[in-house]
Enzyme design. Sequence first.
Site, PDB file in Angstrom:
ATOM      1  N   HIS A   1     -69.151  -9.260  -0.697  1.00  0.00           N
ATOM      2  CA  HIS A   1     -68.220 -10.105  -1.445  1.00  0.00           C
ATOM      3  C   HIS A   1     -67.235  -9.275  -2.252  1.00  0.00           C
ATOM      4  CE1 HIS A   1     -71.301 -13.332  -0.757  1.00  0.00           C
ATOM      5  NE2 HIS A   1     -70.195 -13.980  -0.503  1.00  0.00           N
TER       6      HIS A   1
ATOM      7  N   ARG B   1     -72.657 -25.450   0.495  1.00  0.00           N
ATOM      8  CA  ARG B   1     -71.431 -25.408  -0.294  1.00  0.00           C
ATOM      9  C   ARG B   1     -70.268 -25.426   0.701  1.00  0.00           C
ATOM     10  NH1 ARG B   1     -68.905 -20.101  -0.542  1.00  0.00           N
ATOM     11  NH2 ARG B   1     -67.756 -20.778  -2.382  1.00  0.00           N
TER      12      ARG B   1
END
Lengths: 358, 193, 316
Positions: free
Chosen positions: A198, A228
Amino acid sequence: MSLVFKPEETFRGDYTYRNSDAAILRFPFPFPEDRYMYSVNIEPHVRSGPTDAFCRPFDIDEHYIAECRDRALTLEQDPGRCQVLPHMMTAQWDTLELLMENMAADYPEQFSLTKEGDVFGSRWTWINRPLGIEQQFIFGDPDTLPCEPFEYITRQAQGDFAICDQREDNLYLDAGMITSQADWSLEFNVGMNFMEWHGPVPLAHQAGVFERALKYLLMLRLGQPVRRLNWTMSINPRLDTSPESYPAWGPDRASVTVENAGGKVHLRVELQTLWRLPRSNAILFPIRCFLISIEELARVPKWGKRLHRVLSSLPPELAEYKGLTRYLPATLAWLAPLDDGAELATGTGPDITELAPV
Amino acid sequence: MMQSQIVSRPRYRELAAEDTAGAHLLIVEGDTLAPGQMAALAAAFAPVADRLQTWLVSAPATALALGKVRKLQTVDEAAAALDALQEGFGIADRLYLQGTEPFMWSLATVAGRAGLSASQIRMQHAGSLKRRVWCTHCHQTTENVTTNIATCAGCGRELLVRDHFSRRLGAFMGVMVDAEVPGEVPQREEVFP
Amino acid sequence: MIGETLELTVVAVDDIAPSLRHVRLAAADGGQLPPAAAGANIQLRLQGEARTWRNAYSLISQPGRRDEYEIIVRRVPESRGGSAFVHEVLKPGDRLVASWPGNLFAPQRTARHHLMIAGGIGITPFLSYVADFAHNGTSHALHVCCRESETGTFAPWLQACGDLNYYWDADGHRLDIPALLAQQPAGTHLYVCGPAALNDEVIQAAADAGWPASHVHCEHFGAALSGGTPFTAFLSRSGIEVEVGESESLLEAIERIGATAPCLCRGGACGVCVTGVLEGEPEHRDHYLGAAEREGGQLIMPCVSRARSARLVLDL
């Protein structure tokens, strides 16, 4: 829901991919409010949600056959889009079992799984009618499948899949089938831990989003998957927007005009789910990609207006990271006339049950 | 540019011997040694001197080193020597690396294949900030990159050198800089001297 | 494969040693159980006459098996009651509610060699480890410290073990931990599960020998003492006061009055039940909070920790 596949549509070349009215209405629209910002927007992956796309553990829709074919084409050109580190074999079988069981249970007309036992060494028979596959194999013995189990089953599923090994209080991206990604390279990222892969995401690190998300995921429980949404935009309904093929699709970004934006610019939504795997204790991370042109999207009035507002107020760092900068003005100009400024209800549902005819 | 907001970027710190019972191997890229640095290393590693081997790679003939010393000509030679260690590594052993990033990661990768875990390897950056760049399009690497934009040694594309780093490849990501509008290449600047 | 609780039936109980009871469990509806990994445990709700216990037990059944779960329960002399219940009351045909399997002690899949040290009943997670390693052909060794009379007790689960060694408390039969840890190749992962003294000794010896902490793993099991001097807990958000008895944990007391508290391991390891302390002084018995958090005194793990003060006010 009965499934009528559109086997001939394409995600490259002439780009004949389109959404039916039903597919538009079940689209997982990601913006509950008029502004967008990162958050740990994780919720239980239960059999319900704002649209039908949320309602099954592994969603299959009208694009199934065409997407599987597009994946096969990408893999033919670049076999490195499927990578599995050697210690992930148990997690590969976990994935195969989870997908086969759920696909067979939710879509019995299309898939069936027959088992003579549950433990490794049992004989299983898998039937995939849409793709015309019947396969007998020994669960736990990779030599009885045409390729390794993770590649085998993810070639027959929609969306990308990553598997994260859990160790040292971190998650490691140690396997993936990634052919419809939003511009990240599996070959480069494989083996990275959660913070490393990330790394390039702007703003969210400073907000502590990844620390909290990681802590949460390390405690993810078997039987309690979570989900999500993430989003970006693509020019043309192209699944393979990898960095590897960026030279091929990059120029499309410079081809957007106010006139053609409606059909060219697509909202790309990833329904990401996370599953604790039972035998390996790894985490499966399916990334189910949904594409919709803004023209199709705007047939739901609430969604067209809200997209206009979200894009108008997007922080420039995010627009840059998502690669929107070059064609954002044309996109906004196309959307602006649809937005009358009326207050919109909070939430992501379409708030209509039928589309007005075009 | 050693500090970056991108957290995939490794952080390096001054080497200090960990006083474990295992063997200690220090590999130094000799031509990055600043005056006095070898003496500083000698002081840092004095506690484990009896269990220490020092490999000096491409060092001046006059360079002094601590422990059992071995001299090697190139990083490839050092990598081959690591690979060939007969007895392999033990769980209490430590590997210390000092030099440029491409040097350190070339050796760390070999050590990883030999079973050494990341927690047994320590690194300290020294010398040039030059980067190894991995081309996302052709998957070839380009060595000794000191500029923000580099020509890929594999496919010839002009690559923007990003801060995103892969430990497995020991390289930074390079992405075609003018894919969207061919020929639109920003000014090339030396940013990793 | 979605769910939280399982309804189980006791299929069989048998005593494999004077203080060890082997329990076989199946799904009450005759269906399949969720598969589980090596090192997994389930939390059983044991409904006694006067009170309920929730105890976590390692699954010793073959990983992935879905027709039955097996556990082994040792009767703890100073038991909080759960293990005594299993030994005295539980019988075939009884129904139990259990959690889905959880896992706080999974083997490291990147290991080149797995080195396991068990003390007494701490062997239970390793029974499923051995089955997993044997199937995958992974290099492993198990070193068991137990009573001399118990060396054969677990044999039925260890037939596939590639390298099995027993130790007991007699000259020439004790485990020399430093010697075992001194000569292990890079890529070895060390696991220890046993009484606190053994765990501490192994962890310390590994640190002394220079093992990276990332390669040393410990499961703190069972007899984590959760009883002690009674005290009062006040739940500030719900405004309820509860007396915590000497043989129940703070978490059990909270559950007894019907309040829901998130929890997972019930052994002070996972951190799920961490709760804010507004007043009073906690007595920390967990393995989760860091030194600074302990000293800060503003957090507590109610599954194992208690109070030094007569009263605790919790942010719950």
